[in-house]
Design an enzyme around this catalytic site. Structure first.
Site, PDB file in Angstrom:
ATOM      1  N   LEU A 185      52.311   0.719 -26.613  1.00 42.57           N
ATOM      2  CA  LEU A 185      51.001   1.130 -26.112  1.00 42.57           C
ATOM      3  C   LEU A 185      51.155   2.152 -24.988  1.00 42.57           C
ATOM      4  CD1 LEU A 185      49.216  -2.361 -25.985  1.00 42.57           C
ATOM      5  CD2 LEU A 185      49.523  -0.823 -27.919  1.00 42.57           C
ATOM      6  N   PRO A 186      50.045   2.837 -24.613  1.00 37.55           N
ATOM      7  CA  PRO A 186      50.183   3.917 -23.621  1.00 37.55           C
ATOM      8  C   PRO A 186      50.705   3.477 -22.256  1.00 37.55           C
ATOM      9  CG  PRO A 186      48.107   4.124 -24.820  1.00 37.55           C
ATOM     10  CD  PRO A 186      48.724   2.812 -25.223  1.00 37.55           C
ATOM     11  N   THR A 208      56.279   2.364 -22.143  1.00 35.25           N
ATOM     12  CA  THR A 208      56.788   2.648 -20.795  1.00 35.25           C
ATOM     13  C   THR A 208      55.697   2.236 -19.814  1.00 35.25           C
ATOM     14  OG1 THR A 208      58.046   4.540 -21.588  1.00 35.25           O
ATOM     15  CG2 THR A 208      57.657   4.415 -19.217  1.00 35.25           C
ATOM     16  N   LYS A 219      64.371   3.232 -17.358  1.00 32.11           N
ATOM     17  CA  LYS A 219      63.646   4.293 -18.079  1.00 32.11           C
ATOM     18  C   LYS A 219      62.991   5.260 -17.077  1.00 32.11           C
ATOM     19  CE  LYS A 219      60.848   6.350 -21.085  1.00 32.11           C
ATOM     20  NZ  LYS A 219      61.272   7.397 -21.991  1.00 32.11           N
ATOM     21  N   LYS A 261      52.490  10.414 -15.974  1.00 34.76           N
ATOM     22  CA  LYS A 261      52.373   8.955 -15.851  1.00 34.76           C
ATOM     23  C   LYS A 261      53.708   8.344 -15.412  1.00 34.76           C
ATOM     24  CE  LYS A 261      53.301   6.336 -19.244  1.00 34.76           C
ATOM     25  NZ  LYS A 261      53.550   5.404 -20.347  1.00 34.76           N
TER      26      LYS A 261
HETATM   27  P1  NAD Z   1      49.970   7.185 -28.263  1.00 34.02           P
HETATM   28  O1  NAD Z   1      48.848   7.361 -27.313  1.00 34.02           O
HETATM   29  O2  NAD Z   1      50.206   8.206 -29.347  1.00 34.02           O
HETATM   30  O3  NAD Z   1      49.826   5.759 -29.013  1.00 34.02           O
HETATM   31  C1  NAD Z   1      49.399   4.577 -28.384  1.00 34.02           C
HETATM   32  C2  NAD Z   1      48.535   3.802 -29.365  1.00 34.02           C
HETATM   33  O4  NAD Z   1      48.201   2.526 -28.818  1.00 34.02           O
HETATM   34  C3  NAD Z   1      47.189   4.496 -29.670  1.00 34.02           C
HETATM   35  O5  NAD Z   1      47.105   4.770 -31.057  1.00 34.02           O
HETATM   36  C4  NAD Z   1      46.147   3.473 -29.200  1.00 34.02           C
HETATM   37  O6  NAD Z   1      44.980   3.462 -29.996  1.00 34.02           O
HETATM   38  C5  NAD Z   1      46.919   2.180 -29.307  1.00 34.02           C
HETATM   39  N1  NAD Z   1      46.377   1.047 -28.532  1.00 34.02           N
HETATM   40  C6  NAD Z   1      46.040   1.010 -27.219  1.00 34.02           C
HETATM   41  N2  NAD Z   1      45.645  -0.244 -26.877  1.00 34.02           N
HETATM   42  C7  NAD Z   1      45.737  -1.009 -28.008  1.00 34.02           C
HETATM   43  C8  NAD Z   1      45.464  -2.377 -28.305  1.00 34.02           C
HETATM   44  N3  NAD Z   1      45.040  -3.240 -27.373  1.00 34.02           N
HETATM   45  N4  NAD Z   1      45.668  -2.799 -29.577  1.00 34.02           N
HETATM   46  C9  NAD Z   1      46.107  -1.955 -30.533  1.00 34.02           C
HETATM   47  N5  NAD Z   1      46.372  -0.642 -30.304  1.00 34.02           N
HETATM   48  C10 NAD Z   1      46.189  -0.181 -29.056  1.00 34.02           C
HETATM   49  O7  NAD Z   1      51.287   7.039 -27.375  1.00 34.02           O
HETATM   50  P2  NAD Z   1      52.816   7.254 -27.826  1.00 34.02           P
HETATM   51  O8  NAD Z   1      53.196   8.686 -27.660  1.00 34.02           O
HETATM   52  O9  NAD Z   1      53.049   6.554 -29.125  1.00 34.02           O
HETATM   53  O10 NAD Z   1      53.572   6.493 -26.633  1.00 34.02           O
HETATM   54  C11 NAD Z   1      53.572   5.080 -26.548  1.00 34.02           C
HETATM   55  C12 NAD Z   1      54.444   4.666 -25.365  1.00 34.02           C
HETATM   56  O11 NAD Z   1      55.770   5.182 -25.544  1.00 34.02           O
HETATM   57  C13 NAD Z   1      53.960   5.211 -24.004  1.00 34.02           C
HETATM   58  O12 NAD Z   1      54.151   4.233 -23.026  1.00 34.02           O
HETATM   59  C14 NAD Z   1      54.865   6.418 -23.769  1.00 34.02           C
HETATM   60  O13 NAD Z   1      55.055   6.697 -22.389  1.00 34.02           O
HETATM   61  C15 NAD Z   1      56.160   5.958 -24.415  1.00 34.02           C
HETATM   62  N6  NAD Z   1      57.035   7.045 -24.897  1.00 34.02           N
HETATM   63  C16 NAD Z   1      56.516   8.107 -25.565  1.00 34.02           C
HETATM   64  C17 NAD Z   1      57.362   9.127 -25.992  1.00 34.02           C
HETATM   65  C18 NAD Z   1      56.818  10.326 -26.736  1.00 34.02           C
HETATM   66  O14 NAD Z   1      57.579  11.291 -26.940  1.00 34.02           O
HETATM   67  N7  NAD Z   1      55.569  10.308 -27.189  1.00 34.02           N
HETATM   68  C19 NAD Z   1      58.741   9.042 -25.761  1.00 34.02           C
HETATM   69  C20 NAD Z   1      59.251   7.917 -25.100  1.00 34.02           C
HETATM   70  C21 NAD Z   1      58.383   6.921 -24.671  1.00 34.02           C
END
Ligand code: NAD
Length: 301
Positions: free
Chosen positions: A68-69, A99, A174, A249
């Site tokens: 999740l975000p 994260t 991280k 963030k």
């Molecule tokens: P994203 O915003 O694309 O996806 C998050 C998803 O979570 C969304 O689709 C949202 O609708 C869903 N969500 C939120 N609350 C929810 C709930 N209660 N039930 C069900 N679904 C729910 O984000 P992302 O890019 O996939 O990143 C996710 C995590 O990974 C973050 O913490 C980010 O910092 C970390 N991260 C991202 C990357 C990257 O390159 N994108 C790399 C490393 C780490």
């Protein structure tokens, strides 16, 4: 745990969808859910088995994985009155790959422990490309035995696993990595802009730096100057990659984590402000290497 282990997967965004797909392809019995209808539909079209609610997705699961975000979403998912914790059987294992703040990871893990449920924090490095290729690095905090149970699932999504210590330690590690990355990217952009302002060719400058002491992932893999590296986000209008707002963030979390133990992170604080300015300039959704445009504006090309 065998590959037919039942896994409830929550959060099918940029990272979660390809991770869930890799688990499904590896033979795990995955049922996934996302609050966003478009994310759910997209994952379903990709072949991920989906459920109509979070509780349905985790029904009977031996492992629950969340992606999740941020902290607010993870705390709400597990700890709200209608959240998942009360629905999980004793002995379930929670693997949170988001994260989030180390303090939030510890808070949810303690609440889970109170119900006889182990939780590890397992944030990842490797980005969307690593998620799709199944080559993520997992940075883990929590009990060794809990990590051992999670290992087959993590191995289906990644190639490196680091156990950093107790609950929350994965998140701290991280944040340390991303704070270094954020500062290095910002100063690399600053250096390339300085050279270009003196009439140097940014591509030649980058090639020189990449074999000299200023070398880094920012010069060699994700070079912020457009056209220097064909596959870098900078060469496709800063699309894809790791978003400015996610870096912002993570730097905020790093600064908070520093304050919570009295550590000083002057470059981390400065970098956080630079990515904040980049967001205010309208580049929040672009790759974080667009921070170079604070120095170059539209003089790149
Ligand atoms: P994203 O915003 O694309 O996806 C998050 C998803 O979570 C969304 O689709 C949202 O609708 C869903 N969500 C939120 N609350 C929810 C709930 N209660 N039930 C069900 N679904 C729910 O984000 P992302 O890019 O996939 O990143 C996710 C995590 O990974 C973050 O913490 C980010 O910092 C970390 N991260 C991202 C990357 C990257 O390159 N994108 C790399 C490393 C780490």
């Amino acid at each position: 745990m065998t590959s037919n282990t039942r896994i409830g997967f929550i959060g099918l965004g940029n990272m979660g969808a390809p991770m869930a797909l890799n688990l499904h392809r590896a033979g795990f019995a995955v049922t996934a859910f996302d609050l966003s209808e478009s994310a759910l539909a997209h994952a379903k079209a990709e072949g991920v088995p989906v459920a109509a609610s979070g509780r349905e997705a985790v029904d009977g699961a031996q492992i629950v994985i969340s992606m999740l975000p941020n902290s607010r979403h993870v705390e709400s998912l597990y700890l709200d009155d209608d959240g998942l914790l009360p629905a999980l059987a004793q002995g379930t294992l929670i693997v949170d790959c988001s994260t989030i703040a180390p303090a939030s990871a510890k808070k949810v893990a303690e609440a889970a422990q109170g119900r006889g449920i182990d939780m590890i924090d397992a944030p990842v490095s490797g980005g969307t490309a690593g998620a799709a290729a199944g080559t993520l690095t997992f940075i883990v905090g929590g009990k060794e035995e809990a990590l051992a149970r999670a290992r087959p699932a993590l191995e289906a999504m990644g190639k490196n696993i680091f156990h950093m210590g107790a609950s929350g330690a994965g998140q701290v590690a991280k944040l340390c990595n991303n704070m270094a990355l954020g500062a290095i990217m910002a100063v690399t952009g600053e250096a390339l802009a300085l050279g270009a302002a003196h009439g140097l060719d940014p591509a030649t400058l980058s090639r020189m730096m990449a074999v000299s002491t200023g070398r880094s992932w920012a010069t060699e893999v994700c070079n912020p100057w457009p056209g220097v590296l064909e596959n870098a986000p900078a060469s496709r209008g800063y699309s894809g990659g790791f978003g400015n707002d996610l870096m912002l963030k993570d730097l905020g979390l790093a600064v908070e984590a520093a304050m919570s133990v009295g550590a000083t992170v002057p470059l981390g604080e400065l970098a956080r402000n630079l990515y904040s300015l980049n967001r205010r300039a309208g580049r929040g959704a672009l790759d974080f290497s667009s921070v170079i445009q604070l120095y170059t504006g539209d003089r790149q090309g």
